[in-house]
Write an enzyme that holds these catalytic residues in place. Structure first.
Site, PDB file in Angstrom:
ATOM      1  CG  HIS A  76       1.808  19.926   7.192  1.00 43.64           C
ATOM      2  ND1 HIS A  76       0.982  18.884   7.554  1.00 43.64           N
ATOM      3  CD2 HIS A  76       1.783  20.809   8.237  1.00 43.64           C
ATOM      4  CE1 HIS A  76       0.486  19.111   8.765  1.00 43.64           C
ATOM      5  NE2 HIS A  76       0.948  20.277   9.202  1.00 43.64           N
ATOM      6  CB  CYS A  90       1.041  23.712  10.414  1.00 38.87           C
ATOM      7  SG  CYS A  90       2.676  24.049  11.099  1.00 38.87           S
TER       8      CYS A  90
END
Length: 513
Positions: free
Chosen positions: A454, A470
């Site tokens: 992201h 992440c």
């Protein structure tokens, strides 16, 4: 009798000879009678002079015949003909320094110390110590430094520091800014016609802005633009050397098959000319830029974030910096004094060229290098991005996973039951979408629940901080990668600790809007 006459004759001859030797010649009389002019040397007999130097550096001229001191010359009164000849020769070659026109090099600490001392002497103002290099554009006023203890006889008051030129953020109207479109402002190649609208070229002379004195260099910014054009992202373009630039240069050489070095100024200039021209170009701010849907500020507390309609940009400079892959502080520094809120203002921006368009079949997330590599179906590297990949406490997964879906402009679901706990928030919250949201403007979900690739609201920190498990990229790199992948593309995590090593799950939970 004859003996007596001979002795008297010899004595008379000796007296005559002695008188002849003692009588001065006409030349000698003329020399001793010659008066010394005022300020001139007293000539020695027959011009025979010995030269000595005393302990103070004075040159002493002595009559070699009589030992009398003729003259004493202090060092400052003598003409150093050798030095004069050297200076004239250097001026002929064009290398002689110009008086009161010092040169300063930004990457030389001694030069910058001299520059600051000169500012202090000439302007009489206080130049505070440099701020933390990890936060180069923060407030740098003397208010941040407490005064020294007041010793008797010494003053502790200082001249007033220059006022900060920080932009006061005000809420504006209208829609958000997307990547540049043909009708949303025009980027022009730098040429003589548009150059006049750009900040003046100083010709390399010592007109250094203090905010740029901690390692910001134009040649480094040029290199960063070149790397970005080839798909080897350096992260933010900020004119600074660092690990992200080193990694991008290695990826650039692998992508292009070249062996470019950061010190090869000629090679960099040639590669820029072949890949799209000058590294920087002019851009005209449009009415849409000035009237975007900006927010006054982004709160830290997640419950306050959830009350906003959108996690939008807070200023024109933040929006334009992201559009042109630049650090916001660097964008403002190279356009100092210009009004970003006025349509028609011409600013200098990075000319990063076209985005990568080759489809990606495989992704490798290297935890040790803090970098993401994207390969095509033939195994050729087509793009590389600096990344923040997990942390020691919340590491990313290991092994091979696949892309399950892609969401642009996603919202973010905060769940303290499975996420980290932020502040005193113990309820599930939905944070609206926007580039300043927790996952930025892009979410590439993986088949492992709660994990993905992201964006970020803080592009300057990519590769330098940690994530909650992440893979975090700049918004523009994440958006580029999102357009190159599709469900089923493999994502392999290599190096570093895994989530299995410490137990637990990712805390970057996401729910698609």
């Amino acid at each position: 009798m004859l003996r007596t006459i001979f002795s008297l004759s010899a004595l008379a001859a000796g007296l005559v000879s002695s008188s002849a030797f003692a009588a001065p010649s006409g030349d000698d009389v003329e020399k001793t009678a010659r008066p010394a002019l005022h300020g001139a040397f007293v000539l020695a007999q027959d011009g025979n002079i010995d030269i000595y130097y005393d302990a103070r550096g004075n040159r002493v001229l002595v009559d070699a015949d009589t030992g009398k001191v003729i003259a004493i010359q202090p060092p400052q009164s003598r003409l150093d003909r050798r030095a004069l000849r050297r200076q004239l020769r250097m001026q002929e070659l064009g290398r002689a320094p110009v008086e009161d026109d010092d040169r300063y090099y930004l990457d030389n600490p001694d030069d910058m110390a001299r520059f600051r001392r000169k500012q202090l002497e000439e302007e009489g103002r206080v130049i505070p110590p440099p701020v933390d290099e990890n936060d180069p554009y923060s407030d740098n006023s003397v208010d941040a430094y407490p005064p020294a203890p007041n010793d008797e006889g010494y003053a502790t008051t200082y001249p007033e520091a220059p006022k900060s030129d920080a932009i006061r953020r005000q809420p504006l109207n209208e829609a958000s800014i997307d990547p540049a479109q043909p009708d949303q402002g025009e980027v022009l190649q730098t040429n003589p016609d548009t150059q006049a609208a750009l900040p003046p070229d100083t010709g390399g002379k010592a007109t250094v802005d203090p905010s740029l004195s901690l390692g910001v260099r134009q040649d480094v910014a040029d290199l960063q633009v070149l790397l970005d054009r080839a798909g080897a992202s350096p992260g933010v373009i900020d004119g600074r050397f660092g690990s992200n630039v080193d990694k991008a240069l290695a990826a650039y050489n692998q992508i292009t098959g070249s062996n470019l070095k950061s010190t090869d100024a000629v090679g960099i200039k040639t590669a820029l000319a072949q890949s799209g021209g000058d590294a920087f170009a002019s851009y005209t701010i449009t009415p849409e830029d000035a009237a975007g849907s900006y927010v006054a500020s982004i709160p830290e507390d997640y419950s306050q974030k959830a009350k906003l309609d959108r996690m939008g940009y807070t200023s024109v400079t933040e929006a334009l910096a992201e559009r042109f892959h630049m650090d916001e502080g660097y964008l403002k520094s190279i356009n100092k004094g210009l009004d970003f809120n006025r349509p028609g203002t011409i600013i200098k921006v990075a000319n990063f060229g076209k985005l990568v368009s080759t489809a990606v079949a495989r992704i490798v997330a290297d935890k040790d290098k803090k970098e993401v590599f994207a390969y095509d179906a033939g195994g050729k590297l087509v793009a590389a991005y600096p990344a923040t990949i997990g942390s020691a406490d919340t590491p990313s997964p290991t092994g091979i996973h696949t892309v399950s879906r892609v969401a642009l402009d996603p919202n973010y679901t905060y769940n303290p039951n499975i996420n980290f706990k932020q502040g005193q928030n113990d309820k599930i919250l939905t944070i609206p979408p926007g580039p300043n949201g927790p996952v930025g403007s892009v979410w590439i979900a993986l088949d492992k629940p709660t994990y993905g690739i992201h964006g970020t609201p803080d592009p300057s920190k990519i590769g330098k901080t940690e994530s909650h498990g992440c893979v975090r990229l700049t918004n523009w790199d994440a958006r580029e990668l999102a357009k190159l992948v599709s469900p089923g593309v493999t994502v392999e995590f290599v190096g570093g600790p895994s989530i299995a090593d410490v137990g637990g799950i990712s805390t970057d939970d996401f729910t698609q809007q």
